[in-house]
Scaffold this motif. Structure first.
Motif, PDB file in Angstrom:
ATOM      1  N   LYS A 159      52.094  40.843  29.389  1.00 43.76           N
ATOM      2  CA  LYS A 159      51.362  40.593  30.634  1.00 43.76           C
ATOM      3  C   LYS A 159      50.541  41.823  31.009  1.00 43.76           C
ATOM      4  CE  LYS A 159      51.926  38.856  35.314  1.00 43.76           C
ATOM      5  NZ  LYS A 159      52.875  38.315  36.300  1.00 43.76           N
ATOM      6  N   GLU A 160      51.120  43.019  30.854  1.00 43.70           N
ATOM      7  CA  GLU A 160      50.387  44.254  31.190  1.00 43.70           C
ATOM      8  C   GLU A 160      49.143  44.411  30.320  1.00 43.70           C
ATOM      9  OE1 GLU A 160      49.763  46.590  33.579  1.00 43.70           O
ATOM     10  OE2 GLU A 160      51.310  45.360  34.453  1.00 43.70           O
TER      11      GLU A 160
ATOM     12  N   LEU B  14      46.539  41.964  31.569  1.00 39.37           N
ATOM     13  CA  LEU B  14      45.946  42.416  32.838  1.00 39.37           C
ATOM     14  C   LEU B  14      44.950  43.543  32.602  1.00 39.37           C
ATOM     15  CD1 LEU B  14      49.122  42.357  35.111  1.00 39.37           C
ATOM     16  CD2 LEU B  14      47.266  40.675  35.046  1.00 39.37           C
ATOM     17  N   GLN B  15      45.277  44.454  31.690  1.00 36.57           N
ATOM     18  CA  GLN B  15      44.363  45.557  31.372  1.00 36.57           C
ATOM     19  C   GLN B  15      43.080  45.029  30.723  1.00 36.57           C
ATOM     20  OE1 GLN B  15      44.420  48.646  32.376  1.00 36.57           O
ATOM     21  NE2 GLN B  15      42.528  49.098  31.306  1.00 36.57           N
TER      22      GLN B  15
ATOM     23  N   ARG C  19      41.014  43.485  33.445  1.00 33.42           N
ATOM     24  CA  ARG C  19      40.357  44.505  34.282  1.00 33.42           C
ATOM     25  C   ARG C  19      39.111  45.053  33.590  1.00 33.42           C
ATOM     26  NH1 ARG C  19      45.759  46.148  34.944  1.00 33.42           N
ATOM     27  NH2 ARG C  19      46.525  45.602  37.015  1.00 33.42           N
TER      28      ARG C  19
ATOM     29  N   VAL D 155      42.342  42.306  40.270  1.00 35.18           N
ATOM     30  CA  VAL D 155      43.183  41.443  39.438  1.00 35.18           C
ATOM     31  C   VAL D 155      44.471  41.161  40.207  1.00 35.18           C
ATOM     32  CG1 VAL D 155      44.486  41.340  37.274  1.00 35.18           C
ATOM     33  CG2 VAL D 155      42.180  42.283  37.287  1.00 35.18           C
TER      34      VAL D 155
ATOM     35  N   PRO E 164      48.084  40.145  39.590  1.00 35.33           N
ATOM     36  CA  PRO E 164      49.152  39.942  38.608  1.00 35.33           C
ATOM     37  C   PRO E 164      50.106  38.806  38.960  1.00 35.33           C
ATOM     38  CG  PRO E 164      48.941  42.264  39.124  1.00 35.33           C
ATOM     39  CD  PRO E 164      48.069  41.522  40.097  1.00 35.33           C
TER      40      PRO E 164
ATOM     41  N   SER F 163      48.975  35.359  37.861  1.00 42.39           N
ATOM     42  CA  SER F 163      48.643  35.208  36.443  1.00 42.39           C
ATOM     43  C   SER F 163      49.813  34.557  35.707  1.00 42.39           C
ATOM     44  CB  SER F 163      48.346  36.581  35.839  1.00 42.39           C
ATOM     45  OG  SER F 163      47.268  37.188  36.547  1.00 42.39           O
TER      46      SER F 163
ATOM     47  N   TRP G  83      46.870  34.456  28.186  1.00 41.85           N
ATOM     48  CA  TRP G  83      47.151  34.570  29.609  1.00 41.85           C
ATOM     49  C   TRP G  83      46.001  34.032  30.443  1.00 41.85           C
ATOM     50  CZ3 TRP G  83      51.668  36.291  31.707  1.00 41.85           C
ATOM     51  CH2 TRP G  83      52.575  36.869  30.810  1.00 41.85           C
TER      52      TRP G  83
ATOM     53  N   VAL H 162      44.561  34.857  33.877  1.00 43.56           N
ATOM     54  CA  VAL H 162      44.662  35.958  34.830  1.00 43.56           C
ATOM     55  C   VAL H 162      43.828  35.625  36.068  1.00 43.56           C
ATOM     56  CG1 VAL H 162      44.205  38.419  35.209  1.00 43.56           C
ATOM     57  CG2 VAL H 162      45.035  37.627  32.974  1.00 43.56           C
TER      58      VAL H 162
END
Length: 103
Positions: free
Chosen positions: A4-5, A8-9, A12, A30, A32, A35, A42, A44
């Motif tokens: 997930k991280e 998300l990155q 972004r 964003v 999280p 998401s 994912w 998001v």
């Protein structure tokens, strides 16, 4: 498979580039908690800080979801002509795009 991280990155970075030359002045954020994982990546959620602060959902981009594929390909906005869950089902079934690159 992206964590997930990582998703998300990637979101972004994509959104920063997508809205870099935007004259709206929106600050893209964003989300999280909104998401979720789908079959090949994912979904998001994002919004503008201005919409979040004002409580007015029409402030900011109309499309507020970004798909981040696990295969490392570039994130993409889903089409706006069908609901996102329907699009994801078509994608999984190889029905989208026509001829089917089903991730």
């Amino acid at each position: 498979m992206l964590s997930k991280e990582e998703a998300l990155q990637a979101a972004r970075q994509f959104l920063e580039a997508a809205y870099a030359d935007d004259s709206s002045g929106w600050t893209i954020v964003v989300l999280p908690d909104g998401s979720y994982r789908y079959h090949a990546g994912w979904a998001v959620r994002f919004d503008s800080q201005e919409a979040l602060d004002s409580g007015q959902p029409w402030v900011g981009p109309m499309m507020k979801i970004l798909l981040v594929p696990d295969d490392g390909s570039e994130p993409e906005f889903p089409p706006t002509n069908i609901p996102v869950p329907d699009y994801l089902e078509k994608l999984a079934a190889g029905e989208w795009p026509a001829g089917g690159d089903a991730r």
